[in-house]
Design a protein around this motif. Structure first.
Motif, PDB file in Angstrom:
ATOM      1  N   TRP A 146      48.969 -22.410  32.755  1.00 63.07           N
ATOM      2  CA  TRP A 146      48.795 -20.946  32.737  1.00 63.07           C
ATOM      3  C   TRP A 146      49.908 -20.270  31.954  1.00 63.07           C
ATOM      4  O   TRP A 146      49.658 -19.360  31.160  1.00 63.07           O
ATOM      5  N   LEU A 147      51.144 -20.692  32.193  1.00 63.03           N
ATOM      6  CA  LEU A 147      52.275 -20.047  31.525  1.00 63.03           C
ATOM      7  C   LEU A 147      52.236 -20.288  30.020  1.00 63.03           C
ATOM      8  O   LEU A 147      52.468 -19.366  29.225  1.00 63.03           O
TER       9      LEU A 147
ATOM     10  N   HIS B  52      59.668 -14.801  42.605  1.00 61.60           N
ATOM     11  CA  HIS B  52      59.932 -14.266  41.260  1.00 61.60           C
ATOM     12  C   HIS B  52      59.708 -12.754  41.217  1.00 61.60           C
ATOM     13  O   HIS B  52      60.531 -12.021  40.643  1.00 61.60           O
TER      14      HIS B  52
ATOM     15  N   LEU C 291      51.969 -14.255  35.263  1.00 67.98           N
ATOM     16  CA  LEU C 291      51.709 -15.505  35.969  1.00 67.98           C
ATOM     17  C   LEU C 291      51.902 -15.337  37.474  1.00 67.98           C
ATOM     18  O   LEU C 291      51.074 -15.797  38.277  1.00 67.98           O
TER      19      LEU C 291
ATOM     20  N   GLY D 240      50.008 -24.525  36.928  1.00 66.12           N
ATOM     21  CA  GLY D 240      50.997 -23.473  36.735  1.00 66.12           C
ATOM     22  C   GLY D 240      51.624 -23.536  35.353  1.00 66.12           C
ATOM     23  O   GLY D 240      51.786 -22.508  34.674  1.00 66.12           O
ATOM     24  N   VAL D 241      51.965 -24.735  34.912  1.00 66.47           N
ATOM     25  CA  VAL D 241      52.525 -24.912  33.567  1.00 66.47           C
ATOM     26  C   VAL D 241      51.500 -24.516  32.509  1.00 66.47           C
ATOM     27  O   VAL D 241      51.826 -23.824  31.532  1.00 66.47           O
TER      28      VAL D 241
ATOM     29  N   ALA E 142      55.171 -12.481  30.378  1.00 67.74           N
ATOM     30  CA  ALA E 142      54.245 -13.553  30.749  1.00 67.74           C
ATOM     31  C   ALA E 142      54.546 -14.096  32.146  1.00 67.74           C
ATOM     32  O   ALA E 142      53.624 -14.415  32.903  1.00 67.74           O
ATOM     33  N   THR E 143      55.828 -14.223  32.496  1.00 68.59           N
ATOM     34  CA  THR E 143      56.169 -14.745  33.819  1.00 68.59           C
ATOM     35  C   THR E 143      55.700 -13.812  34.926  1.00 68.59           C
ATOM     36  O   THR E 143      55.284 -14.262  35.998  1.00 68.59           O
TER      37      THR E 143
ATOM     38  N   LEU F 277      49.512 -18.080  28.520  1.00 72.29           N
ATOM     39  CA  LEU F 277      49.930 -16.680  28.470  1.00 72.29           C
ATOM     40  C   LEU F 277      50.869 -16.426  27.294  1.00 72.29           C
ATOM     41  O   LEU F 277      50.729 -15.439  26.569  1.00 72.29           O
ATOM     42  N   ARG F 278      51.837 -17.307  27.117  1.00 74.46           N
ATOM     43  CA  ARG F 278      52.787 -17.124  26.014  1.00 74.46           C
ATOM     44  C   ARG F 278      52.076 -17.208  24.669  1.00 74.46           C
ATOM     45  O   ARG F 278      52.400 -16.465  23.736  1.00 74.46           O
TER      46      ARG F 278
END
Length: 285
Positions: free
Chosen positions: A79-80, A185, A33, A76-77, A29-30, A83-84
């Motif tokens: 989206w993550l 990242h 993202l 951003g938070v 997921a990261t 995704l998870r």
């Protein structure tokens, strides 16, 4: 146009985006993202160049424009977390989060922006709130993932409305702020995910499109609609996500969530009927 932008954003989030991310289940997921941020930045930069004469300039900058750093962190938070939820097979939890989110938006609109609801609209909001509360009570557990999704996106919508910057310019600023973190990242921490697979590479590049366009549409709708109307329309996205999770991915729909679904759509029907009557009276006047 505000309604059209909102429909485009919510239907994309409810149908297109979850299918897209499920096709990338093998990618962490990261990493997804980070790719979302990078390719969104590339896409929005190209759009800014192509449409530079049609967008409102943010200059001269105002103090409120600094809030875009906060909106970048919030999205951003969000989206993550989303995704998870999708990748771990908890699409129903994501759906519940986005059912709760409009209620948070309505409260923020009333408390922070002073927006007022007509009596029928207030009754519709109360009915929707009761439906969500009933689902939470019957489930017997506090849905932390759902609540975090709801709070982060409702706050994001509030910040973008307060900032008042052009939708595309605002999104460009947010992706520019997140871009160094995403690139760092991918270079330093992310495992290789393409591995000679052109289909996967194409899906990762397309995350820019499925991320940027609905969010730009949402920001454009936020400029044109009240936060309460925008929030209640958002029930479209989790409704689509709920149907998709059960019909296509085999998640189990408990009776209490089915009851919530029906009550929320009843609330939406009341709200829409009242808005239609108000629009007719306004035109007549």
């Amino acid at each position: 146009m505000g309604l059209i932008y909102a429909l485009g954003a919510y239907l994309s989030w409810g149908l297109v985006v979850p299918v897209h991310f499920r096709l990338l289940d093998a990618v962490p997921a990261t990493s997804i993202l980070a790719h979302r941020i990078v390719w969104s930045a590339v896409l929005v930069a190209g759009l800014l160049v192509a449409l530079r004469r049609r967008i409102r300039s943010p200059f001269p900058l105002r103090p409120r424009h600094g809030l875009l750093a906060l909106s970048a962190g919030l999205i951003g938070v969000n989206w993550l977390l989303y995704l998870r939820a999708v990748q771990s097979g908890h699409m129903l939890d994501a759906s519940l989060g986005y059912f709760i989110n409009p209620l948070v938006s309505v409260v923020l609109g009333a408390v922070v922006l002073g927006e007022r609801l007509r009596p029928v609209q207030a009754a519709a909001v109360a009915l929707a709130a009761g439906a969500v509360l009933l689902a939470v009570v019957l489930a017997g557990t506090l849905p932390w993932l759902s609540l975090a999704l709801a709070a982060s996106f409702a706050l994001y919508g509030l910040v973008r409305k307060v900032v008042g910057v052009d939708a595309m310019v605002g999104f460009a600023a947010e992706t520019a702020l997140l871009l160094p973190v995403a690139l760092g990242h991918l270079v330093l921490f992310a495992p290789p995910v393409v591995m000679g697979d052109p289909a996967r590479a194409g899906l990762l590049v397309l995350t820019g499109v499925t991320t940027a366009l609905p969010l730009i549409w949402f920001a454009a709708a936020a400029e044109r609609l009240t936060l309460a109307t925008l929030g209640l329309m958002q029930y479209l996205a989790p409704s689509c996500l709920l149907v998709l999770s059960v019909a296509a991915y085999g998640e189990r729909l408990e009776p209490h969530r089915l009851a919530m679904f029906g009550l929320i759509w009843l609330a939406l029907a009341l709200y829409a009927a009242d808005a239609f009557r108000a629009a007719r009276r306004s035109r007549a006047a």
